[in-house]
Design an enzyme around this catalytic site. Structure first.
Site, mmCIF file in Angstrom:
data_model
loop_
_atom_site.group_PDB
_atom_site.id
_atom_site.type_symbol
_atom_site.label_atom_id
_atom_site.label_comp_id
_atom_site.label_asym_id
_atom_site.label_seq_id
_atom_site.Cartn_x
_atom_site.Cartn_y
_atom_site.Cartn_z
ATOM 1 N N ASN A 10 49.671 38.344 15.301
ATOM 2 C CA ASN A 10 49.778 38.807 16.685
ATOM 3 C C ASN A 10 50.800 39.938 16.691
ATOM 4 O OD1 ASN A 10 50.195 39.170 19.412
ATOM 5 N ND2 ASN A 10 51.198 37.186 19.743
ATOM 6 N N TRP A 11 50.284 41.148 16.779
ATOM 7 C CA TRP A 11 51.175 42.313 16.684
ATOM 8 C C TRP A 11 51.937 42.578 17.988
ATOM 9 C CZ3 TRP A 11 49.213 47.038 13.337
ATOM 10 C CH2 TRP A 11 49.197 46.640 11.989
ATOM 11 N N LYS A 12 51.565 41.886 19.050
ATOM 12 C CA LYS A 12 52.245 42.084 20.341
ATOM 13 C C LYS A 12 52.286 43.583 20.690
ATOM 14 C CE LYS A 12 54.688 37.841 19.417
ATOM 15 N NZ LYS A 12 55.843 36.993 19.646
ATOM 16 N N HIS A 93 49.335 33.306 25.984
ATOM 17 C CA HIS A 93 50.569 33.399 25.195
ATOM 18 C C HIS A 93 51.759 33.228 26.137
ATOM 19 C CE1 HIS A 93 53.784 34.891 22.685
ATOM 20 N NE2 HIS A 93 52.988 34.703 21.643
ATOM 21 N N GLU A 95 54.486 34.656 26.310
ATOM 22 C CA GLU A 95 55.064 35.911 26.810
ATOM 23 C C GLU A 95 54.285 36.409 28.023
ATOM 24 O OE1 GLU A 95 55.107 37.936 23.049
ATOM 25 O OE2 GLU A 95 56.695 36.579 22.384
ATOM 26 N N GLU A 163 52.798 26.833 20.218
ATOM 27 C CA GLU A 163 53.911 27.752 19.953
ATOM 28 C C GLU A 163 55.096 27.405 20.850
ATOM 29 O OE1 GLU A 163 52.431 31.746 18.292
ATOM 30 O OE2 GLU A 163 52.260 31.857 20.457
ATOM 31 N N GLY A 169 59.986 34.179 17.524
ATOM 32 C CA GLY A 169 60.860 35.309 17.238
ATOM 33 C C GLY A 169 62.323 34.949 17.048
ATOM 34 N N SER A 209 57.922 31.774 14.483
ATOM 35 C CA SER A 209 58.760 31.995 13.294
ATOM 36 C C SER A 209 58.137 31.509 11.988
ATOM 37 C CB SER A 209 60.151 31.376 13.487
ATOM 38 O OG SER A 209 60.830 32.035 14.542
ATOM 39 N N GLY A 230 53.663 36.192 14.466
ATOM 40 C CA GLY A 230 54.097 37.421 15.111
ATOM 41 C C GLY A 230 54.740 38.374 14.125
ATOM 42 N N GLY A 231 56.071 38.370 14.115
ATOM 43 C CA GLY A 231 56.849 39.323 13.327
ATOM 44 C C GLY A 231 56.397 39.487 11.884
HETATM 45 P P1 PGA Z 1 56.809 35.018 15.792
HETATM 46 O O1 PGA Z 1 55.756 35.082 17.001
HETATM 47 O O2 PGA Z 1 56.001 34.654 14.552
HETATM 48 O O3 PGA Z 1 57.384 36.396 15.713
HETATM 49 O O4 PGA Z 1 57.794 33.970 16.127
HETATM 50 C C1 PGA Z 1 54.693 34.195 17.093
HETATM 51 C C2 PGA Z 1 53.895 34.433 18.351
HETATM 52 O O5 PGA Z 1 54.485 34.673 19.421
HETATM 53 O O6 PGA Z 1 52.650 34.381 18.334
#
Ligand code: PGA
Length: 248
Positions: A10-12, A93, A95, A163, A169, A209, A230-231
């Protein structure tokens, strides 16, 4: 029931044309690990270009609108995303639930809209640290699951991503027992919502994470069928070991 491992990046709100080299490299990693389904949910602006360079991976989007067309400035329909190359879309998600105040009923409607267009869906759930500390994580997430559950959900198109918000993150992750407990509870709740067969076939991803150091242990848990990353998915260098962990 054998469920194929699914690992999705997930590149956000990250990624410009200059980062398409990473798509090439991740596509090659996906081709090298055919036992794992690998996806990359890029910003919508990169979908068309990423689709051309995805190799053995699939590309996806990070949200869609619940309506097919109309007066919704700035929004993208599932059909538009599909035409741009998306095979999957993430909905709900945390966010978006927070920043865009998306309610679970809207998340469910988005999932239905995506499925109507033939997209697969990754539906996200997760509790805050406050809820976890109050001992309410499992009931909270199960309530969120029920409220976000799309009509006629099937394991052939829907996956669930657990999640915990406090793990996204942050470098902090729940312990193995906490992940196992939550995934087991989610699978049990899916059996209630859609029957035992659907529950046994549906893929449950862990997200928050995930990295090269912890992926193997997390993916080894019985009810964990992959990850939403994500990251660590922004670069093939850090995403590669996670894909390899899913293949192990
Ligand atoms: P993260 O993000 O791996 O950077 O913690 C995961 C996500 O929000 O899908």
């Amino acid at each position: 029931m054998t469920r194929k491992m699914l690992v999705v990046g997930n590149w956000k709100m990250n990624g410009m044309r200059a980062h398409l080299d990473e798509v090439d490299a991740i596509g090659a990693l996906a081709s090298a690990h055919p036992s794992v389904e690998v996806g990359l949910c890029v910003p919508a602006t990169l979908l068309m270009a990423a689709d051309e360079r995805k190799g053995g991976a699939f590309v996806g989007a990070q949200d869609c609108h619940m309506k097919e067309t109309g007066a919704h400035t700035g929004c993208l329909s599932a059909a538009m995303l599909k035409e741009a190359g998306a095979a999957t879309v993430i909905v709900g998600h945390s966010e978006r639930r927070e920043d865009q105040r998306e309610a679970s009923e809207h998340v469910a409607a988005k999932a239905v809209a995506a499925h109507r267009e033939g997209l697969d869906v990754i539906l996200c759930l997760g509790e805050s640290l406050e809820t976890r500390d109050a001992g309410q994580a499992v009931p909270f997430v199960l309530e969120q699951l029920a409220a976000s559950w799309p009509e006629e959900a099937g394991a052939d198109w829907l996956s669930i991503a657990y999640e915990p918000i406090w793990a996204i993150g942050t470098g902090r992750i729940p312990n193995k027992e906490q992940i196992a407990e939550m995934h087991g509870a989610i699978r049990g709740a899916i059996a209630e919502l859609a029957g035992a067969e659907t529950a046994a076939a549906m893929r449950l991803l862990y997200g928050g994470s995930v990295n090269a150091g912890n992926a193997r242990e997390i993916f080894a848990l019985e009810d964990v069928d992959g990850g939403l990353v994500g990251g660590a998915s922004l670069k093939a260098e850090s995403f590669g070991p996670i894909i390899a962990a899913a293949a192990a």
